[in-house]
Design a protein around this motif. Structure first.
Motif, PDB file in Angstrom:
ATOM      1  N   THR A  51       0.826  -1.202   0.000  1.00 29.20           N
ATOM      2  CA  THR A  51       0.000   0.000   0.000  1.00 29.20           C
ATOM      3  C   THR A  51       0.863   1.255   0.000  1.00 29.20           C
ATOM      4  O   THR A  51       0.563   2.232  -0.700  1.00 29.20           O
ATOM      5  N   ALA A  52       1.947   1.244   0.780  1.00 25.91           N
ATOM      6  CA  ALA A  52       2.833   2.405   0.834  1.00 25.91           C
ATOM      7  C   ALA A  52       3.526   2.650  -0.498  1.00 25.91           C
ATOM      8  O   ALA A  52       3.855   3.794  -0.836  1.00 25.91           O
ATOM      9  N   SER A  53       3.742   1.589  -1.268  1.00 29.01           N
ATOM     10  CA  SER A  53       4.479   1.732  -2.529  1.00 29.01           C
ATOM     11  C   SER A  53       3.603   2.205  -3.684  1.00 29.01           C
ATOM     12  O   SER A  53       4.108   2.558  -4.745  1.00 29.01           O
ATOM     13  N   VAL A 207      -3.148   0.264   9.421  1.00 30.52           N
ATOM     14  CA  VAL A 207      -2.058   0.040   8.466  1.00 30.52           C
ATOM     15  C   VAL A 207      -2.244   0.897   7.217  1.00 30.52           C
ATOM     16  O   VAL A 207      -1.272   1.417   6.652  1.00 30.52           O
ATOM     17  N   ALA A 208      -3.476   1.071   6.785  1.00 32.15           N
ATOM     18  CA  ALA A 208      -3.748   1.874   5.590  1.00 32.15           C
ATOM     19  C   ALA A 208      -3.284   3.309   5.779  1.00 32.15           C
ATOM     20  O   ALA A 208      -2.632   3.896   4.903  1.00 32.15           O
ATOM     21  N   PHE A 209      -3.608   3.893   6.915  1.00 34.47           N
ATOM     22  CA  PHE A 209      -3.182   5.264   7.177  1.00 34.47           C
ATOM     23  C   PHE A 209      -1.674   5.355   7.403  1.00 34.47           C
ATOM     24  O   PHE A 209      -1.019   6.303   6.958  1.00 34.47           O
ATOM     25  N   TRP A 210      -1.111   4.381   8.116  1.00 35.51           N
ATOM     26  CA  TRP A 210       0.340   4.380   8.341  1.00 35.51           C
ATOM     27  C   TRP A 210       1.090   4.288   7.011  1.00 35.51           C
ATOM     28  O   TRP A 210       2.107   4.945   6.827  1.00 35.51           O
ATOM     29  N   ALA A 211       0.573   3.473   6.102  1.00 33.47           N
ATOM     30  CA  ALA A 211       1.223   3.331   4.793  1.00 33.47           C
ATOM     31  C   ALA A 211       1.214   4.655   4.044  1.00 33.47           C
ATOM     32  O   ALA A 211       2.210   5.025   3.407  1.00 33.47           O
ATOM     33  N   ARG A 212       0.098   5.366   4.113  1.00 34.29           N
ATOM     34  CA  ARG A 212       0.038   6.665   3.445  1.00 34.29           C
ATOM     35  C   ARG A 212       1.015   7.642   4.083  1.00 34.29           C
ATOM     36  O   ARG A 212       1.692   8.419   3.398  1.00 34.29           O
TER      37      ARG A 212
END
Length: 225
Positions: A51-53, A207-212
């Motif tokens: 997600t971060a990538s 995790v979704a927000f941390w990835a962003r």
């Protein structure tokens, strides 16, 4: 920098399959300790990295498939090591503080100002350490995933850049709040098993927000994920 608006994480396909698998692992952990949670952590880190990538337009379009179990387990073991290393200092300070006070066997009349101040300072220090290390944890995990090495989790330059970036602060905080609220809901529904699946979704939201946050604060790290 103006924070990006909130968006509903993972709107696309595979969401139900992933929720069933992750929630099932949480439920299994009631009967088989540790191992199912390590596997769940491994999948969460796979989601985190992929997600971060991604770019902002397709970041939440689809969850990674719950496949390649060997990769998930390996990632989970490494991630658990990083998490333990980051939370251990605060836990040690808290245990030493509580254990020291409990061994004094003081009666209420024997409690002095010094004893009270010592306990408050110890417990406050452990709390601040926990907050600081937990705040840096997403950046540490991201660099561990990007480098494939545990020592990447303690890269001072990466941790400093993340800690001082406004978007990272915003996304990590929102992830904690949103995930925490969902975990409260999960706590009320574990008796009927639904709570285990809600808990896993809460982790996915965090995790979704941390990835962003990582992708915005550490684009070079995100590019290597």
């Amino acid at each position: 920098m103006v924070p990006a608006p909130l968006s509903y994480p993972f709107r696309g396909e595979r969401r139900v399959d992933a929720l069933l698998a992750g929630g099932g692992l949480h439920l299994l952990s009631v009967y088989v300790p540790v191992v199912p949670l390590v596997v769940a952590l491994g999948y969460l880190l796979v989601v985190f990295g992929e997600t971060a990538s991604r770019g902002s337009d397709d970041r939440y379009d689809v969850l990674p498939a719950f496949a390649d179990v060997r990769r998930i387990v390996r990632t989970g073991v490494g991630g658990a090591t990083v998490v333990a290393a980051f939370l251990l200092p605060a836990a040690v300070v808290l245990v030493v503080t509580v254990a020291g006070v409990s061994q004094l066997s003081l009666s209420p009349g024997d409690v002095t100002i010094g004893t009270s101040v010592g306990f408050v300072l110890g417990s406050t220090t452990s709390l601040l350490l926990a907050v600081a290390f937990f705040y840096l944890l997403p950046a540490a995990l991201a660099n561990y995933l990007a480098t494939g090495q545990l020592r990447g989790a303690v890269d001072v330059d990466v941790l400093t850049r993340a800690a001082t970036h406004a978007a990272y602060f915003y996304d990590v905080t929102v992830g904690l709040v949103a995930g925490g609220l969902l975990l409260v809901v999960a706590g009320f529904t574990t008796a009927i098993a639904v709570g285990f699946f809600v808990a896993f979704y809460a982790e996915l939201v965090a995790v979704a927000f941390w990835a962003r946050g990582v992708s915005r604060a550490l684009p070079d790290v995100a590019g290597d994920l």
